[in-house]
Design a protein around this motif. Structure first.
Motif, short mmCIF file in Angstrom:
data_model
loop_
_atom_site.label_atom_id
_atom_site.label_comp_id
_atom_site.label_asym_id
_atom_site.label_seq_id
_atom_site.Cartn_x
_atom_site.Cartn_y
_atom_site.Cartn_z
N LYS A 283 -19.73 -102.94 44.07
CA LYS A 283 -19.43 -103.36 42.87
C LYS A 283 -17.98 -103.21 42.48
CE LYS A 283 -20.46 -101.75 38.08
NZ LYS A 283 -21.35 -100.74 37.30
N CYS A 284 -17.34 -104.32 41.92
CA CYS A 284 -16.08 -104.08 41.47
C CYS A 284 -16.02 -103.27 40.19
CB CYS A 284 -15.46 -105.59 41.20
SG CYS A 284 -15.72 -106.55 42.71
N VAL A 285 -15.05 -102.44 39.91
CA VAL A 285 -14.78 -101.83 38.99
C VAL A 285 -13.22 -102.16 38.31
CG1 VAL A 285 -16.23 -100.01 39.40
CG2 VAL A 285 -13.88 -99.88 40.32
N ASP A 286 -12.99 -101.78 37.32
CA ASP A 286 -11.71 -101.90 36.54
C ASP A 286 -10.95 -100.70 37.08
OD1 ASP A 286 -12.36 -99.98 34.62
OD2 ASP A 286 -12.94 -101.40 33.36
N HIS B 200 -11.90 -92.88 37.53
CA HIS B 200 -12.92 -92.10 37.31
C HIS B 200 -13.89 -91.89 38.47
CE1 HIS B 200 -15.97 -89.75 35.18
NE2 HIS B 200 -17.22 -90.62 35.80
N CYS B 201 -14.03 -93.11 39.21
CA CYS B 201 -14.51 -92.72 40.82
C CYS B 201 -13.75 -91.75 41.39
CB CYS B 201 -14.62 -94.03 41.28
SG CYS B 201 -15.88 -95.21 40.50
N LEU B 202 -12.32 -91.93 41.52
CA LEU B 202 -11.42 -90.98 42.31
C LEU B 202 -11.83 -89.56 42.04
CD1 LEU B 202 -8.34 -93.02 42.62
CD2 LEU B 202 -9.71 -92.68 44.31
N ALA C 237 -11.11 -92.36 50.21
CA ALA C 237 -11.39 -93.97 50.15
C ALA C 237 -12.62 -94.34 50.63
CB ALA C 237 -10.34 -94.67 50.62
N TYR C 238 -12.86 -93.91 51.94
CA TYR C 238 -14.00 -94.46 52.54
C TYR C 238 -15.30 -93.95 51.83
CZ TYR C 238 -11.30 -95.93 56.50
OH TYR C 238 -10.35 -96.65 57.49
N LYS C 239 -15.44 -92.74 51.42
CA LYS C 239 -16.59 -92.29 50.73
C LYS C 239 -16.87 -93.25 49.58
CE LYS C 239 -18.72 -87.88 49.42
NZ LYS C 239 -18.87 -86.58 49.47
N ILE C 240 -15.95 -93.59 48.69
CA ILE C 240 -16.00 -94.39 47.54
C ILE C 240 -16.47 -95.82 47.86
CG2 ILE C 240 -14.92 -95.34 45.56
CD1 ILE C 240 -12.98 -93.13 45.34
N ILE C 241 -16.10 -96.28 48.83
CA ILE C 241 -16.70 -97.39 49.41
C ILE C 241 -18.01 -97.53 49.78
CG2 ILE C 241 -16.30 -99.35 51.09
CD1 ILE C 241 -13.30 -98.92 51.07
N ARG C 242 -18.44 -96.29 50.54
CA ARG C 242 -19.70 -96.25 51.00
C ARG C 242 -20.75 -95.90 49.68
NH1 ARG C 242 -17.57 -92.94 55.11
NH2 ARG C 242 -18.12 -90.88 53.76
N GLN C 243 -20.19 -95.48 48.34
CA GLN C 243 -21.07 -95.18 47.40
C GLN C 243 -21.12 -96.56 46.82
OE1 GLN C 243 -22.83 -92.53 46.77
NE2 GLN C 243 -21.81 -91.50 48.55
N GLY C 244 -20.73 -97.77 47.20
CA GLY C 244 -20.58 -98.83 46.53
C GLY C 244 -19.65 -99.59 45.66
N TYR C 245 -18.65 -98.96 45.63
CA TYR C 245 -17.64 -99.36 44.63
C TYR C 245 -16.36 -99.83 45.22
CZ TYR C 245 -20.37 -96.60 41.58
OH TYR C 245 -21.38 -96.16 40.70
N HIS C 246 -15.59 -100.82 44.51
CA HIS C 246 -14.76 -101.71 44.88
C HIS C 246 -13.48 -101.73 43.81
CE1 HIS C 246 -11.86 -104.43 47.01
NE2 HIS C 246 -11.90 -105.27 46.08
N GLY C 247 -12.27 -101.64 44.23
CA GLY C 247 -11.04 -101.87 43.00
C GLY C 247 -10.00 -101.55 43.81
N HIS D 120 -7.54 -98.65 46.78
CA HIS D 120 -7.15 -98.91 48.09
C HIS D 120 -5.56 -98.33 48.18
CE1 HIS D 120 -10.37 -100.98 49.85
NE2 HIS D 120 -10.77 -101.35 48.93
N SER D 121 -4.97 -98.84 47.02
CA SER D 121 -3.50 -98.37 46.98
C SER D 121 -3.15 -97.21 46.32
CB SER D 121 -2.97 -99.58 46.05
OG SER D 121 -3.54 -99.38 44.58
N ASP D 122 -3.96 -96.41 45.46
CA ASP D 122 -3.21 -95.28 44.76
C ASP D 122 -4.18 -93.80 45.33
OD1 ASP D 122 -1.79 -96.88 43.43
OD2 ASP D 122 -2.87 -96.80 41.45
N PHE D 123 -5.08 -93.94 46.02
CA PHE D 123 -5.81 -92.81 46.51
C PHE D 123 -4.71 -91.70 47.37
CE2 PHE D 123 -6.17 -93.60 50.94
CZ PHE D 123 -6.35 -95.19 50.99
#
Length: 235
Positions: A144-147, A153-155, A173-183, A187-190
């Motif tokens: 899911k794409c998030v703003d 908030h995901c971070l 970053a990998y854990k957030i992607i595995r949870q089903g989120y993209h933004g 990728h750039s600010d973690f």
């Protein structure tokens, strides 16, 4: 869930027998009742202070913190936990998802040919479902794409939320992607997000220096000195 408390006033106010006239107690009472209503079966009971000696001793540890071991840490709250400003967003500004949604809905492209070509190329990885933008991936399920606000908030939830894992940048970053989120912020600010975490800076393992000074390996002729790195075994 059974909750024990040695405070006569707190138990009676939560159960509704007493009315909370103190403004400070009322600020704490509202979120507590909201949490208890979300639990299927919750009971709060009053016990004698003598039966609550263990929790009472834990609450007094900070008073004698100078006598404790250095491995015990305390976090001092500068403001009450109820002082949180609620912000209502009445206008949804444009973000990185806006051009993708506009193109997938009505084929709208930018007047700039380079931007339009780039958008058409990238839009092949996205699709709309019930008005929500999703991205197809090769190594993970559809995400899911998030703003930027939701991404931040995901971070926070994954890094220092309920589990308080305080993961490193790449694992975060990998854990957030595995949870089903993209933004893009994921990728750039973690990396910068982890560097700004106060707890990570305080309690992270600091790399130690080498026990001996580095020495240059001199070789008078080619292949006079050989070096090998031993690794493994690997599965």
């Amino acid at each position: 869930m059974v909750i024990h408390s040695d405070s006569h006033i707190v138990v009676r106010q939560i159960s509704g027998e007493y009315i909370s006239k103190d403004e400070i107690l009322a600020q704490y009472q509202a979120p507590v009742r909201g949490l208890l209503e979300s639990i299927l079966d919750a009971t709060i009971l009053q016990i004698n202070r003598k039966e609550n000696s263990q929790a009472d001793e834990l609450s007094k540890l900070v008073q004698n913190s100078s006598d404790l071991n250095s491995s015990v840490y305390f976090e001092e709250l500068q403001t009450p936990s109820t002082d949180r400003t609620k912000i209502l967003c009445i206008d949804s500004p444009d973000n990185w998802m806006t051009p993708f949604i506009a193109y997938l809905r009505g084929g709208t492209l930018s007047e700039d040919q380079n931007k339009a070509k780039y958008l058409k190329h990238k839009a092949a990885h996205f699709f709309l479902k019930n008005g929500q933008l999703y991205r197809r991936t090769f190594s993970a399920p559809t995400v899911k794409c998030v703003d930027p606000v939701e991404a931040h908030h995901c971070l926070w939830v994954v890094h220092e939320g309920i589990c308080e894992d305080h993961l490193a940048a790449k694992a975060l970053a990998y854990k957030i992607i595995r949870q089903g989120y993209h933004g893009p912020i994921i990728h750039s600010d973690f990396v910068s997000y982890v560097k700004k975490c106060l707890q990570c800076q305080k309690f992270n393992n600091v790399p130690k220096q080498s026990p001996s000074l580095p020495v240059s390996v001199l070789s008078p002729i080619p292949f006079a000195v050989w070096g090998i790195d031993i690794m493994g075994p690997f599965p």
